[in-house]
Scaffold this active site. Sequence first.
Site, PDB file in Angstrom:
ATOM      1  N   SER A 129       0.855  -1.200   0.000  1.00 15.69           N
ATOM      2  CA  SER A 129       0.000   0.000   0.000  1.00 15.69           C
ATOM      3  C   SER A 129       0.880   1.236   0.000  1.00 15.69           C
ATOM      4  O   SER A 129       2.033   1.187   0.444  1.00 15.69           O
ATOM      5  CB  SER A 129      -0.863   0.000   1.269  1.00 15.69           C
ATOM      6  OG  SER A 129      -1.563   1.214   1.403  1.00 15.69           O
ATOM      7  N   TYR A 142      -2.492   0.076  10.330  1.00 18.26           N
ATOM      8  CA  TYR A 142      -2.535  -0.388   8.935  1.00 18.26           C
ATOM      9  C   TYR A 142      -1.191  -0.040   8.277  1.00 18.26           C
ATOM     10  O   TYR A 142      -0.549  -0.884   7.645  1.00 18.26           O
ATOM     11  CB  TYR A 142      -3.699   0.286   8.196  1.00 18.26           C
ATOM     12  CG  TYR A 142      -3.807  -0.100   6.745  1.00 18.26           C
ATOM     13  CD1 TYR A 142      -4.212  -1.378   6.381  1.00 18.26           C
ATOM     14  CD2 TYR A 142      -3.499   0.809   5.734  1.00 18.26           C
ATOM     15  CE1 TYR A 142      -4.318  -1.742   5.048  1.00 18.26           C
ATOM     16  CE2 TYR A 142      -3.605   0.461   4.401  1.00 18.26           C
ATOM     17  CZ  TYR A 142      -4.008  -0.808   4.054  1.00 18.26           C
ATOM     18  OH  TYR A 142      -4.102  -1.162   2.733  1.00 18.26           O
TER      19      TYR A 142
HETATM   20  N1  LIG Z   1      -8.693  -0.336  -1.456  1.00 20.15           N
HETATM   21  C1  LIG Z   1      -7.617   0.361  -1.300  1.00 20.15           C
HETATM   22  O1  LIG Z   1      -7.640   1.602  -1.411  1.00 20.15           O
HETATM   23  C2  LIG Z   1      -6.311  -0.315  -1.013  1.00 20.15           C
HETATM   24  C3  LIG Z   1      -5.144   0.435  -1.127  1.00 20.15           C
HETATM   25  C4  LIG Z   1      -3.910  -0.156  -0.893  1.00 20.15           C
HETATM   26  C5  LIG Z   1      -3.850  -1.487  -0.551  1.00 20.15           C
HETATM   27  N2  LIG Z   1      -5.006  -2.222  -0.420  1.00 20.15           N
HETATM   28  C6  LIG Z   1      -4.845  -3.624  -0.052  1.00 20.15           C
HETATM   29  O2  LIG Z   1      -5.462  -4.428  -1.051  1.00 20.15           O
HETATM   30  C7  LIG Z   1      -5.801  -5.688  -0.500  1.00 20.15           C
HETATM   31  C8  LIG Z   1      -7.216  -6.050  -0.904  1.00 20.15           C
HETATM   32  O3  LIG Z   1      -8.096  -5.101  -0.358  1.00 20.15           O
HETATM   33  P1  LIG Z   1      -9.373  -4.532  -1.148  1.00 20.15           P
HETATM   34  O4  LIG Z   1      -9.219  -3.066  -1.189  1.00 20.15           O
HETATM   35  O5  LIG Z   1      -9.603  -5.289  -2.389  1.00 20.15           O
HETATM   36  O6  LIG Z   1     -10.506  -4.782  -0.045  1.00 20.15           O
HETATM   37  P2  LIG Z   1     -11.699  -5.842   0.102  1.00 20.15           P
HETATM   38  O7  LIG Z   1     -12.603  -5.758  -1.070  1.00 20.15           O
HETATM   39  O8  LIG Z   1     -12.246  -5.592   1.463  1.00 20.15           O
HETATM   40  O9  LIG Z   1     -10.967  -7.249   0.053  1.00 20.15           O
HETATM   41  C9  LIG Z   1     -10.305  -7.794   1.157  1.00 20.15           C
HETATM   42  C10 LIG Z   1     -10.238  -9.296   0.950  1.00 20.15           C
HETATM   43  O10 LIG Z   1      -9.458  -9.856   2.020  1.00 20.15           O
HETATM   44  C11 LIG Z   1     -10.160 -10.973   2.535  1.00 20.15           C
HETATM   45  N3  LIG Z   1      -9.821 -11.150   3.951  1.00 20.15           N
HETATM   46  C12 LIG Z   1      -9.940 -10.263   4.959  1.00 20.15           C
HETATM   47  N4  LIG Z   1      -9.510 -10.802   6.111  1.00 20.15           N
HETATM   48  C13 LIG Z   1      -9.086 -12.061   5.810  1.00 20.15           C
HETATM   49  C14 LIG Z   1      -8.522 -13.124   6.553  1.00 20.15           C
HETATM   50  N5  LIG Z   1      -8.304 -13.026   7.882  1.00 20.15           N
HETATM   51  N6  LIG Z   1      -8.212 -14.283   5.922  1.00 20.15           N
HETATM   52  C15 LIG Z   1      -8.426 -14.413   4.609  1.00 20.15           C
HETATM   53  N7  LIG Z   1      -8.963 -13.452   3.832  1.00 20.15           N
HETATM   54  C16 LIG Z   1      -9.286 -12.288   4.437  1.00 20.15           C
HETATM   55  C17 LIG Z   1     -11.632 -10.684   2.315  1.00 20.15           C
HETATM   56  O11 LIG Z   1     -12.309 -11.911   2.180  1.00 20.15           O
HETATM   57  P3  LIG Z   1     -13.525 -12.430   3.091  1.00 20.15           P
HETATM   58  O12 LIG Z   1     -14.062 -11.268   3.873  1.00 20.15           O
HETATM   59  O13 LIG Z   1     -14.502 -12.977   2.092  1.00 20.15           O
HETATM   60  O14 LIG Z   1     -12.893 -13.490   3.936  1.00 20.15           O
HETATM   61  C18 LIG Z   1     -11.617  -9.953   0.990  1.00 20.15           C
HETATM   62  O15 LIG Z   1     -11.707 -10.854  -0.082  1.00 20.15           O
HETATM   63  C19 LIG Z   1      -5.578  -5.564   1.018  1.00 20.15           C
HETATM   64  O16 LIG Z   1      -4.350  -6.158   1.354  1.00 20.15           O
HETATM   65  C20 LIG Z   1      -5.517  -4.067   1.232  1.00 20.15           C
HETATM   66  O17 LIG Z   1      -4.760  -3.725   2.350  1.00 20.15           O
HETATM   67  C21 LIG Z   1      -6.224  -1.669  -0.640  1.00 20.15           C
END
Ligand SMILES: NC(=O)c1ccc[n+]([C@@H]2O[C@H](COP(=O)([O-])OP(=O)(O)OC[C@H]3O[C@@H](n4cnc5c(N)ncnc54)[C@H](OP(=O)(O)O)[C@@H]3O)[C@@H](O)[C@H]2O)c1
Length: 269
Positions: A129, A142
């Site tokens: 991130s 985070y």
């Molecule tokens: N969105 C942003 O702006 C952003 C920016 C930088 C980095 N990121 C990173 O991108 C990645 C994906 O996030 P996203 O933005 O796509 O959010 P998201 O739609 O909330 O996806 C998060 C995913 O992680 C899974 N998850 C959460 N806790 C878990 C656990 N304990 N074990 C296994 N799976 C788990 C969830 O699956 P279930 O709930 O179905 O288990 C979901 O599929 C993350 O690492 C996040 O930190 C996001």
Amino acid sequence: MPDPKVAVVTGASSGFGQLTAERLSDRGWRVFGTSRQQRDATRIEMRVLDVRSGESVGRFVDDVLRAAGRVDLLVNNAGATHVSLAEETALGEAEALFQTNFFGAVRMTNAVLPSMRDQRRGRIINVGSLAGLVGVPGQAFYAASKHALEGYAESLRYELEPLGISVSIVEPGFYRTALHERVSPAARRIPAYDRVRSAVRGAIERSFAEGGDPADVAELIARVAEEDRPGLRYRVGKDARLVPRLKKVLPENLFAIGFRKQFGLPPAT
Ligand SMILES: NC(=O)c1ccc[n+]([C@@H]2O[C@H](COP(=O)([O-])OP(=O)(O)OC[C@H]3O[C@@H](n4cnc5c(N)ncnc54)[C@H](OP(=O)(O)O)[C@@H]3O)[C@@H](O)[C@H]2O)c1
């Protein structure tokens, strides 16, 4: 026809993970995606996984190896966040974030490495991130977990290169996914922070709402998965490219003035 390459994408129920799993499948990969709940998807072989549990990780990786015989690509994408001030965040919540964002990636990596080492080939792509490159008010833990992932990925890369395994980290800025909707409220409210808390919450909510299209991140991950010689770091999003560059070239206090302004924070006293 040769067997398709095998990819594992953690957190494939929504956001970057789901889109990445679909992109890889479009490109001919056999994809195992995960969620903590039982889910079905047409082209992705969905499995239940909680990256916080060693037992769950072991069971899942054994299952993939039984079904597909190997893992060519691991995308450590599963992640969670918080929007709460550091002192107001319960330590248990901070630890839980590390269990998912940092130790979850470590557990998954350790579980697939024996098979990658045996075949002397493999790719690990971690989803970092912008918050792994700069501190973010309201997201201290985070940011700390993603900074930890940066150090881990960079170190691991040196160790695995001689074995034919590459390690990369994709660093998105703010994107419109469900991530921020899953945020739980802070453990307590300390009145001295009222002004800072409301400024920070507003700024973070705006940043997510104005965030980029998550398909761009999935496209990048799928591209890195197929690059001849993948690099270590890939920034994606205007903010992720600009902010670390400004931090590098500007004197620290000047950068902080701009950053405070961005978050609507009062000046230092
Ligand atoms: N969105 C942003 O702006 C952003 C920016 C930088 C980095 N990121 C990173 O991108 C990645 C994906 O996030 P996203 O933005 O796509 O959010 P998201 O739609 O909330 O996806 C998060 C995913 O992680 C899974 N998850 C959460 N806790 C878990 C656990 N304990 N074990 C296994 N799976 C788990 C969830 O699956 P279930 O709930 O179905 O288990 C979901 O599929 C993350 O690492 C996040 O930190 C996001």
